[in-house]
Design a protein around this motif. Structure first.
Motif, PDB file in Angstrom:
ATOM      1  N   ASP A 209      36.939  34.173  38.748  1.00  0.00           N
ATOM      2  CA  ASP A 209      36.568  35.492  39.266  1.00  0.00           C
ATOM      3  C   ASP A 209      35.061  35.520  39.555  1.00  0.00           C
TER       4      ASP A 209
ATOM      5  N   THR B 263      43.372  39.898  43.950  1.00  0.00           N
ATOM      6  CA  THR B 263      42.045  40.312  44.410  1.00  0.00           C
ATOM      7  C   THR B 263      42.181  41.618  45.185  1.00  0.00           C
TER       8      THR B 263
ATOM      9  N   GLN C  91      40.111  42.994  39.649  1.00  0.00           N
ATOM     10  CA  GLN C  91      40.037  43.702  40.934  1.00  0.00           C
ATOM     11  C   GLN C  91      41.336  43.442  41.684  1.00  0.00           C
TER      12      GLN C  91
ATOM     13  N   THR D  71      40.223  41.673  48.038  1.00  0.00           N
ATOM     14  CA  THR D  71      39.566  41.251  49.276  1.00  0.00           C
ATOM     15  C   THR D  71      40.361  40.238  50.088  1.00  0.00           C
TER      16      THR D  71
ATOM     17  N   VAL E 236      33.521  38.198  40.965  1.00  0.00           N
ATOM     18  CA  VAL E 236      33.032  39.579  40.942  1.00  0.00           C
ATOM     19  C   VAL E 236      32.549  39.970  39.552  1.00  0.00           C
ATOM     20  N   SER E 237      33.324  39.597  38.513  1.00  0.00           N
ATOM     21  CA  SER E 237      32.955  39.940  37.144  1.00  0.00           C
ATOM     22  C   SER E 237      33.453  38.846  36.205  1.00  0.00           C
TER      23      SER E 237
END
Length: 739
Positions: free
Chosen positions: A275, A333, A285, A335, A277-278
């Motif tokens: 991941d 995800t 997400q 995205t 993003v975090s």
């Protein structure tokens, strides 16, 4: 000496040393009835009753490695769901993800679900088999006892099993008694749980109705700006009724049971590997609508009739009807892009555009019947004979939408199948005492299993749909043993047993069927009660010869079960329980050395490819690699002390559990490793007599972050990590009214 040999010597030393240490105390043990009464009078242990051999017996008289817990003991140890059993019972590994709960005992069970596979550990509720891993966790409320049986159950259980069995018993309705019990829990993460039970009993008719409502927010936050779900959120409701009837002369006893459950969640909270993003384990997400709904009911009738003073007949019939409807964000995800409308949904394009949503629907309609004749007299010869039948239909529909990322609007890959499974068996066991001390036993079971599998829609080419395949299995299994009883409830036993799991049909028509798996286990153990029943020490050592292991993996994103490997395991368990007035303590220890017994080439879900010397798309598994879900050590311990303050008993308790590392597949990697973990819990109980009990608890006291399950990749959804619960805390109130 090698490290492995040192460990083996240490393990055998612990178990044999325990036997030697307790032997001098055998002569001090009183007769069972007198000892039990005396133990209850002086604050000792009470007898544990089990039904593992189709009759009520003391655990100390049954030659089976078993952990048994009463409902009260489960509450005291903080066991609130099926997964928690692995924290209190040695040699047990439980992993829950997607729609299933996988139980492995001594490294034997099931590692990944396939449409036509069966668990290796059988699960029963009030005597009725629950044949599939999707519907074994919904009945965990208003528990009477749980029996965890280790080793093959190939003789007396309702269906054959290679790894063991779990027997869940709910409280019997009580005659001539009317009362109500309420159990209410409030905890962080907005967890609310309410269990209520009502008993109304006359002279020969009694009814118990119990229900549960539980809801909890997810431990994980979905931070996607367009999030539609919060995976991990859950809401459960269930109700159970048990009508008990007794004939006027007491010879006929009937139980009519019914249960309904409705469990809804936003599906599993799965942390995407890598991941970007975090890095927070509890942040994900996902933009798709995710859910998991499981609903169904069970009906059963069980009758026991004393044909004579020495023979009893037992019959049980059960109907089970349930479904799982779930949907998953396949790319995990917010995205990833879906395949554009102007491009075909080919494998190349789905790799370029991995966005997808998957939807599944599985139904189970199962009819089960069982009949037993068993001896009930006190003579040297004891016996039980019976038969078992099961007939079920399992339709499955799996849809994958690679053109949308928010919801399933169409399907470019559909799997629609129906399995019809039948199982019949006859079985029997005879126990004979040559003397008051020496007992021998011999049991056998012959099983016939058949699976008819029809594919109405399935990816692939070279076959015409619908395509129906059929496979049959039959096997003789059983158990032999000799027991030496002495000093009251003390025993040394030696047994050899064999269990079996039926073969089946693979999903794709051009894939060979998989064969039955078999497990041969040789076990020696002891059971003792010492110091006027203040101390109970039970232990065993075993050797397992595991043949034709059914390993499920994914080939081209589709499930495949294969039999390429065998396994060899050895180990042991040791359990100590002590009660000295207000002081109570328990220790459980399991050691397992479980490895593949041969080398073979099989498919690898995570890293598809071809190893040197293997056929196309197969990877090499060397001899002596560790079997999946086989932690080397499983340890638990707890201690509590009750102090009286007037009419209130105050009991602080602390407990610890440890599971060493294990792997989710035969291929060790960062994506399959479930690291070892230490978990500490604490609770403080205020007992104000029969009517009121208040408890404050903290689970995972140190707020340990740990991996609970590793999910493998599939065509429907990417794999990922499910993390165990962080620190949770709350209050529990139990109230009882009536007589």
């Amino acid at each position: 000496m090698s490290v492995i040999n040192t460990r083996r010597a240490a393990m055998l030393g612990v178990l044999l040393g325990s036997t030697a240490a307790i032997a001098p105390a055998f002569a001090q043990t009183a007769e069972p009835q007198a000892a039990e009464a005396q133990a209850e009078d002086n604050g000792g242990l009470t007898a544990i009753i089990v039904t593992a051999e189709r009759r009520e017996q003391s655990l100390q008289d049954v030659p089976i490695s078993a952990s048994v817990f009463s409902g009260e003991e489960l509450q005291r140890k903080g066991v609130v769901n099926l997964n928690d059993i692995q924290q209190v019972a040695p040699s047990v590994a439980i992993n829950t993800f997607n729609r299933s709960t996988f139980i492995n005992i001594r490294g034997v069970g099931i590692a990944q679900s396939a449409p036509t596979s069966n668990p290796g550990v059988a699960y029963y509720i009030d005597g009725q088999l629950i044949p599939h891993e999707q519907f074994i966790g919904q009945s965990f409320f208003d528990i009477g006892t749980i029996e965890v049986l280790r080793g093959p159950q190939g003789t007396l259980t309702g269906q054959n099993s290679t790894g063991g069995a779990l027997y869940v018993r709910t409280p019997e309705p009580e005659f001539d008694s009317s009362f109500a019990v309420g159990d209410f829990t409030v905890a962080n993460y907005d967890r609310y749980r309410a269990v209520a039970a009502v008993n109304v009993g006359g002279e020969n008719v009694a009814l118990r109705i119990a229900g549960v409502h539980e809801q909890r927010d997810s431990f994980t936050r979905n931070i996607a700006p367009n999030a539609q779900s919060q995976p991990g959120n859950m809401n459960m409701e269930a109700v159970r009724a048990n009508l008990r009837l007794r004939g006027a002369d007491g010879r006929l006893n009937v139980n009519v049971r019914g249960e309904y459950f409705n469990v809804k969640s936003d599906n599993n909270a799965v942390k995407r590997r890598g991941d970007t993003v975090s890095t927070d384990p509890f942040v994900i997400q996902e933009d798709a609508l995710s859910f998991q709904n499981q609903q169904g009911y069970r009906l059963s009738a069980e009758a026991r009739y004393d044909v004579s003073d020495s023979v009893q007949a037992r019959g049980l019939v059960s109907w089970q009807d349930g479904y799982t409807h779930d949907q998953t964000d396949g790319d995990r995800t917010a995205t990833a892009l879906a395949v554009p409308a102007n491009l075909p949904a080919s494998s190349a394009n789905t790799r370029t555009y991995p966005g997808r949503v998957s939807n599944g629907d599985t139904q189970f309609k199962t009819l089960i019947g069982e009949f037993n004749l068993l001896s009930t007299h006190k003579g040297p010869l004891q016996w039980v004979f019976g038969g078992f039948v099961m007939d079920e239909t399992v339709p499955v529909t799996l849809l994958r939408d690679n053109r949308n990322t928010l919801d399933v609007l169409q399907s470019n890959s559909s799997i629609i199948t129906e399995a019809k499974n039948t199982s019949q068996s006859v079985f029997g066991q005879v126990n004979y005492y040559f003397t008051d001390a020496i007992e021998v036993l011999a049991g056998a079971r012959y099983s016939w299993d058949k699976q008819v599998y029809t594919r109405f829609a399935v990816p692939g080419a070279g076959f015409t749909l619908p395509f129906t395949s059929q496979v049959t299995s039959q096997q003789l299994t059983g158990k032999i043993g000799v027991n030496y009883h002495f000093g009251g409830d003390n025993m040394i036993y030696l047994t050899a047993s064999k269990g079996y799991k039926a073969g089946g049909v693979n999903l794709t028509p051009n894939t060979p069927d998989f064969k039955p798996e078999r497990n041969f286990v040789y076990e020696a153990g002891f059971k003792t009660e010492l110091l006027d029943r203040h101390l109970r020490v039970n232990g065993d050592v075993f050797y397992s010869d595991y043949k034709d292991i059914q390993l499920s993996s994914l080939v081209g994103g589709l499930p495949v079960t294969q039999n390429a490997l065998a396994g060899k395991s050895w180990g042991g368990e040791l359990e100590l329980t002590a009660q000295f007035g207000g002081l109570a303590a328990n220790v459980g220890l399991g050691y397992l050395d479980s490895k593949f017994a041969n080398s073979a080439c099989i498919s690898d879900t995570n890293a598809p490819g071809t190893d040197v010397g293997c056929a196309a798309n197969l990877r090499f598994v060397p001899k002596d690699r560790v079997l999946p879900f086989s932690p080397e050590w499983t340890v638990n311990a707890g201690v509590q002390y009750t102090v009286g303050f007037g009419s209130v008993d105050v009991t602080p308790r602390v407990q610890w559990s440890y599971l060493s590392e294990q792997y989710a597949t035969p291929f060790p990697s960062v994506n399959t490793l479930v690291p070892g973990r230490n978990i500490f819990d604490a609770r403080l109980t205020f007992d104000m007599g029969k009517a009121w009990k208040l408890e404050a608890f903290v689970n995972n006291l140190t707020d340990k972050t740990y991996i609970a399950s590793q999910i493998q990749n599939s065509s429907s959804a990417d794999g990922g990590i499910i993390y165990g619960a962080p620190r949770t805390y709350g209050l529990r109130l139990r109230v009882e009214i009536g007589n």
